[in-house]
Design a protein around this motif. Sequence first.
Motif, PDB file in Angstrom:
ATOM      1  N   ARG A 175      34.525 -62.691 -18.007  1.00  0.00           N
ATOM      2  CA  ARG A 175      35.709 -63.723 -17.802  1.00  0.00           C
ATOM      3  C   ARG A 175      35.176 -65.126 -17.858  1.00  0.00           C
ATOM      4  O   ARG A 175      34.383 -65.364 -17.217  1.00  0.00           O
ATOM      5  CB  ARG A 175      36.654 -63.434 -16.825  1.00  0.00           C
ATOM      6  N   ALA A 176      35.944 -65.837 -18.826  1.00  0.00           N
ATOM      7  CA  ALA A 176      35.558 -67.158 -18.902  1.00  0.00           C
ATOM      8  C   ALA A 176      36.589 -68.008 -18.336  1.00  0.00           C
ATOM      9  O   ALA A 176      37.764 -67.859 -18.345  1.00  0.00           O
ATOM     10  CB  ALA A 176      35.272 -67.658 -20.233  1.00  0.00           C
ATOM     11  N   PHE A 177      36.359 -69.174 -17.733  1.00  0.00           N
ATOM     12  CA  PHE A 177      37.209 -70.054 -16.646  1.00  0.00           C
ATOM     13  C   PHE A 177      36.955 -71.648 -17.731  1.00  0.00           C
ATOM     14  O   PHE A 177      35.938 -71.880 -18.252  1.00  0.00           O
ATOM     15  CB  PHE A 177      36.657 -70.105 -15.556  1.00  0.00           C
ATOM     16  N   GLY A 178      38.129 -72.208 -17.531  1.00  0.00           N
ATOM     17  CA  GLY A 178      38.131 -73.564 -18.119  1.00  0.00           C
ATOM     18  C   GLY A 178      37.183 -74.564 -17.638  1.00  0.00           C
ATOM     19  O   GLY A 178      36.977 -75.639 -18.314  1.00  0.00           O
ATOM     20  N   ASN A 179      36.760 -74.353 -16.419  1.00  0.00           N
ATOM     21  CA  ASN A 179      35.706 -75.365 -15.812  1.00  0.00           C
ATOM     22  C   ASN A 179      34.229 -74.882 -16.548  1.00  0.00           C
ATOM     23  O   ASN A 179      33.243 -75.523 -16.053  1.00  0.00           O
ATOM     24  CB  ASN A 179      35.722 -74.988 -14.331  1.00  0.00           C
ATOM     25  N   GLY A 180      34.111 -73.848 -17.253  1.00  0.00           N
ATOM     26  CA  GLY A 180      32.821 -73.769 -17.980  1.00  0.00           C
ATOM     27  C   GLY A 180      32.062 -72.447 -17.311  1.00  0.00           C
ATOM     28  O   GLY A 180      31.198 -72.002 -17.807  1.00  0.00           O
ATOM     29  N   ASN A 181      32.586 -71.949 -16.204  1.00  0.00           N
ATOM     30  CA  ASN A 181      32.128 -70.677 -15.521  1.00  0.00           C
ATOM     31  C   ASN A 181      32.418 -69.464 -16.363  1.00  0.00           C
ATOM     32  O   ASN A 181      33.562 -69.582 -16.732  1.00  0.00           O
ATOM     33  CB  ASN A 181      32.685 -70.515 -14.077  1.00  0.00           C
ATOM     34  N   VAL A 182      31.596 -68.740 -16.225  1.00  0.00           N
ATOM     35  CA  VAL A 182      31.513 -67.155 -16.918  1.00  0.00           C
ATOM     36  C   VAL A 182      31.317 -66.234 -16.161  1.00  0.00           C
ATOM     37  O   VAL A 182      29.968 -66.313 -15.516  1.00  0.00           O
ATOM     38  CB  VAL A 182      31.058 -67.206 -18.146  1.00  0.00           C
ATOM     39  N   VAL A 183      32.026 -65.126 -15.749  1.00  0.00           N
ATOM     40  CA  VAL A 183      31.875 -64.242 -14.649  1.00  0.00           C
ATOM     41  C   VAL A 183      31.411 -63.099 -15.397  1.00  0.00           C
ATOM     42  O   VAL A 183      32.240 -62.624 -16.627  1.00  0.00           O
ATOM     43  CB  VAL A 183      33.097 -63.972 -13.781  1.00  0.00           C
ATOM     44  N   LEU A 184      30.211 -62.682 -15.134  1.00  0.00           N
ATOM     45  CA  LEU A 184      29.551 -61.572 -16.068  1.00  0.00           C
ATOM     46  C   LEU A 184      29.507 -60.197 -15.038  1.00  0.00           C
ATOM     47  O   LEU A 184      28.779 -60.492 -14.078  1.00  0.00           O
ATOM     48  CB  LEU A 184      28.297 -62.160 -16.546  1.00  0.00           C
ATOM     49  N   PHE A 185      29.928 -59.107 -15.274  1.00  0.00           N
ATOM     50  CA  PHE A 185      30.137 -58.050 -14.577  1.00  0.00           C
ATOM     51  C   PHE A 185      28.911 -57.245 -15.246  1.00  0.00           C
ATOM     52  O   PHE A 185      29.346 -56.490 -16.231  1.00  0.00           O
ATOM     53  CB  PHE A 185      31.267 -57.333 -14.618  1.00  0.00           C
ATOM     54  N   TYR A 186      27.587 -56.858 -14.526  1.00  0.00           N
ATOM     55  CA  TYR A 186      26.873 -55.978 -15.175  1.00  0.00           C
ATOM     56  C   TYR A 186      26.771 -54.543 -14.217  1.00  0.00           C
ATOM     57  O   TYR A 186      26.671 -54.802 -12.880  1.00  0.00           O
ATOM     58  CB  TYR A 186      25.497 -56.607 -15.114  1.00  0.00           C
ATOM     59  N   GLU A 187      26.393 -53.470 -14.765  1.00  0.00           N
ATOM     60  CA  GLU A 187      26.240 -52.324 -14.010  1.00  0.00           C
ATOM     61  C   GLU A 187      24.654 -51.873 -14.608  1.00  0.00           C
ATOM     62  O   GLU A 187      24.270 -52.073 -15.671  1.00  0.00           O
ATOM     63  CB  GLU A 187      26.973 -51.197 -14.493  1.00  0.00           C
ATOM     64  N   PRO A 188      23.863 -51.619 -13.719  1.00  0.00           N
ATOM     65  CA  PRO A 188      22.337 -51.003 -13.953  1.00  0.00           C
ATOM     66  C   PRO A 188      22.498 -49.768 -14.965  1.00  0.00           C
ATOM     67  O   PRO A 188      23.602 -48.933 -14.830  1.00  0.00           O
ATOM     68  CB  PRO A 188      22.116 -50.401 -12.634  1.00  0.00           C
ATOM     69  N   VAL A 189      21.766 -49.669 -15.872  1.00  0.00           N
ATOM     70  CA  VAL A 189      21.760 -48.585 -16.745  1.00  0.00           C
ATOM     71  C   VAL A 189      21.397 -47.211 -16.416  1.00  0.00           C
ATOM     72  O   VAL A 189      21.585 -46.287 -16.443  1.00  0.00           O
ATOM     73  CB  VAL A 189      21.063 -48.905 -18.133  1.00  0.00           C
TER      74      VAL A 189
END
Length: 190
Positions: free
Chosen positions: A171-185
């Motif tokens: 999810r990207a935000f207007g302030n430039g932050n991007v939240v990345l949701f990762y799961e271990p393979v």
Amino acid sequence: MPKLVVYNSMSLDGYFTDAKGDMSWAHKQDPEWQAFVAENARGGGQLLFGRITYDLMASFWPTPLAMQSNPTIAERMNNLRKYVFSTTMDQASWRNTTLFKGDLATEVRKLKQKPGPDIVIMGSGSLVAQLAEAGLIDEYQIVLNPLVVGSGRTLFEGVKRKLPMKLAKSRAFGNGNVVLFYEPVDQLLG
């Protein structure tokens, strides 16, 4: 059974703290970001800290300033069940906190076997690295900040094996932050 989730901010050059241990650069006050943080804090959960992060959190969230500046998050932080791992602390005085002095991986395995809400690690880089190495982390929520800090600590300092991840969502935000949701393979049997 609860999942073990990491929630941490990271600079574009890969640091979760700068060279002085500061993370204040990760705290933005714009309305869109604050709404996301407040919504995230409303969910249930349990918190897991190392001593340094615990000391920082316990020195701020129970204060009148925290209640005045961000009452929703302060209320959640103060009321959630908290665990702190430390070999140097004698007691943990922040409300709803249990102090563990034993083997980190062993104790976390026990916590993950008990029914309850997810357990979230914030900050606490040395815990993240140890638990990642042990294959005990189920999800990584990394907030990528549009900032280069130059030097500092990496979140996975000390990890000796490759940890393949898959992107579950972002999810990207207007302030430039991007939240990345990762799961271990691939997880070790934890």
